[in-house]
Design a protein around this motif. Structure first.
Motif, short mmCIF file in Angstrom:
data_model
loop_
_atom_site.label_atom_id
_atom_site.label_comp_id
_atom_site.label_asym_id
_atom_site.label_seq_id
_atom_site.Cartn_x
_atom_site.Cartn_y
_atom_site.Cartn_z
N LEU A 9 0.82 -1.21 0.00
CA LEU A 9 0.00 0.00 0.00
C LEU A 9 0.86 1.27 0.00
CD1 LEU A 9 -2.78 -1.15 2.49
CD2 LEU A 9 -2.97 -0.92 -0.01
N SER A 10 1.92 1.27 0.80
CA SER A 10 2.83 2.42 0.81
C SER A 10 3.47 2.60 -0.56
CB SER A 10 3.93 2.24 1.86
OG SER A 10 3.40 2.22 3.14
N TYR A 11 3.87 1.49 -1.17
CA TYR A 11 4.48 1.58 -2.50
C TYR A 11 3.49 2.16 -3.50
CZ TYR A 11 7.14 0.62 -6.65
OH TYR A 11 7.83 0.79 -7.83
N LEU A 12 2.24 1.74 -3.43
CA LEU A 12 1.24 2.27 -4.36
C LEU A 12 1.01 3.76 -4.13
CD1 LEU A 12 -1.36 -0.65 -4.44
CD2 LEU A 12 0.25 0.04 -6.25
N ILE A 13 0.97 4.17 -2.87
CA ILE A 13 0.77 5.59 -2.56
C ILE A 13 1.96 6.41 -3.08
CG2 ILE A 13 0.68 7.29 -0.69
CD1 ILE A 13 -0.94 5.08 0.89
N PHE A 14 3.17 6.01 -2.67
CA PHE A 14 4.35 6.78 -3.09
C PHE A 14 4.69 6.55 -4.56
CE2 PHE A 14 4.94 6.91 1.55
CZ PHE A 14 4.97 8.29 1.67
N GLY A 15 4.35 5.38 -5.08
CA GLY A 15 4.49 5.16 -6.52
C GLY A 15 3.57 6.08 -7.30
N GLY A 16 2.37 6.27 -6.77
CA GLY A 16 1.44 7.22 -7.39
C GLY A 16 1.97 8.64 -7.35
N LEU A 17 2.53 9.03 -6.21
CA LEU A 17 3.11 10.37 -6.09
C LEU A 17 4.34 10.52 -6.99
CD1 LEU A 17 2.76 10.96 -2.25
CD2 LEU A 17 1.46 12.07 -4.09
N THR A 18 5.13 9.46 -7.10
CA THR A 18 6.28 9.49 -8.01
C THR A 18 5.82 9.66 -9.45
OG1 THR A 18 7.59 8.10 -6.52
CG2 THR A 18 8.27 8.16 -8.82
N LEU A 64 0.19 5.31 -19.81
CA LEU A 64 0.33 3.87 -20.01
C LEU A 64 1.75 3.40 -19.70
CD1 LEU A 64 -1.71 3.55 -23.32
CD2 LEU A 64 -2.45 2.92 -21.00
N ASP A 65 2.71 4.21 -20.09
CA ASP A 65 4.11 3.95 -19.82
C ASP A 65 4.36 3.84 -18.32
OD1 ASP A 65 7.13 4.25 -20.23
OD2 ASP A 65 6.68 6.16 -19.24
N VAL A 98 5.89 1.40 -13.10
CA VAL A 98 5.64 1.23 -11.66
C VAL A 98 5.66 -0.25 -11.29
CG1 VAL A 98 3.84 1.42 -9.88
CG2 VAL A 98 4.43 3.41 -11.25
N VAL A 99 5.06 -1.10 -12.11
CA VAL A 99 5.06 -2.53 -11.84
C VAL A 99 6.49 -3.09 -11.91
CG1 VAL A 99 4.28 -4.79 -12.68
CG2 VAL A 99 2.67 -2.87 -12.56
N MET A 100 7.24 -2.72 -12.94
CA MET A 100 8.63 -3.17 -13.04
C MET A 100 9.43 -2.75 -11.81
SD MET A 100 9.80 -2.33 -16.96
CE MET A 100 11.52 -2.58 -16.53
N ASN A 101 9.30 -1.50 -11.42
CA ASN A 101 10.08 -0.97 -10.30
C ASN A 101 9.70 -1.61 -8.97
OD1 ASN A 101 11.62 0.62 -11.95
ND2 ASN A 101 10.33 2.42 -11.69
N TRP A 102 8.43 -1.98 -8.81
CA TRP A 102 8.03 -2.69 -7.58
C TRP A 102 8.83 -3.98 -7.46
CZ3 TRP A 102 6.14 -3.07 -2.95
CH2 TRP A 102 5.80 -4.32 -2.44
#
Length: 142
Positions: A16-25, A117-118, A123-127
């Motif tokens: 969840l943190s990754y999704l939040i900060f991934g979204g902000l990134t 889309l990119d 984001v998935v790759m970086n996770w």
């Protein structure tokens, strides 16, 4: 209800943190790309490179501190961790650049739609890079 939410947060905090900060990134990446490409008029490849660098810098700090709670007791450990982070992000940067150049320049797609889309792919790759390689000691504790 609150107890259930807290249990779910504790159980899935890293994701969840990754999704939040991934979204902000992604927001940082998007805004910087838009500023340099649409407002200033710089080429897609250069705007994307600047957006990549600034968003990766933001991502490293947020991932280290709040997503994976990485503790690096020495300067050498911080340098190794940051080098790994930027190294793996460099791999995803080449995928990012290829998608943007092909999507916008070759296929003539809308630059912001292609960028969206990119970023989903990136984001998935970086996770996976972060979870499996960069912050692996902390990630395996969750």
């Amino acid at each position: 209800m609150l107890k259930t939410i807290m249990q779910l947060w504790h159980r899935y905090q890293s994701v969840l943190s990754y999704l939040i900060f991934g979204g902000l990134t992604t927001v940082v990446n998007f805004v910087v790309f838009w500023l340099f490409n649409d407002l200033i008029g710089w080429p897609v490849w250069l705007s994307n490179a600047i957006a990549w660098f600034l968003s990766v810098l933001f991502a490293y700090v947020t991932n280290k501190l709040w997503v994976f709670d990485s503790k690096t007791p020495t300067v050498k450990a911080v340098v190794a961790e940051a080098s790994s982070f930027f190294g793996f992000r460099l791999l995803s940067f080449f995928v990012d650049e290829a998608i943007m150049v092909i999507g916008v320049t070759v296929l003539h797609g809308n630059n912001l739609l292609v960028k969206f889309l990119d970023q989903v792919i990136i984001v998935v790759m970086n996770w996976f890079f972060s979870k499996l390689f960069i912050f692996k000691d902390r990630a395996h504790k969750n």
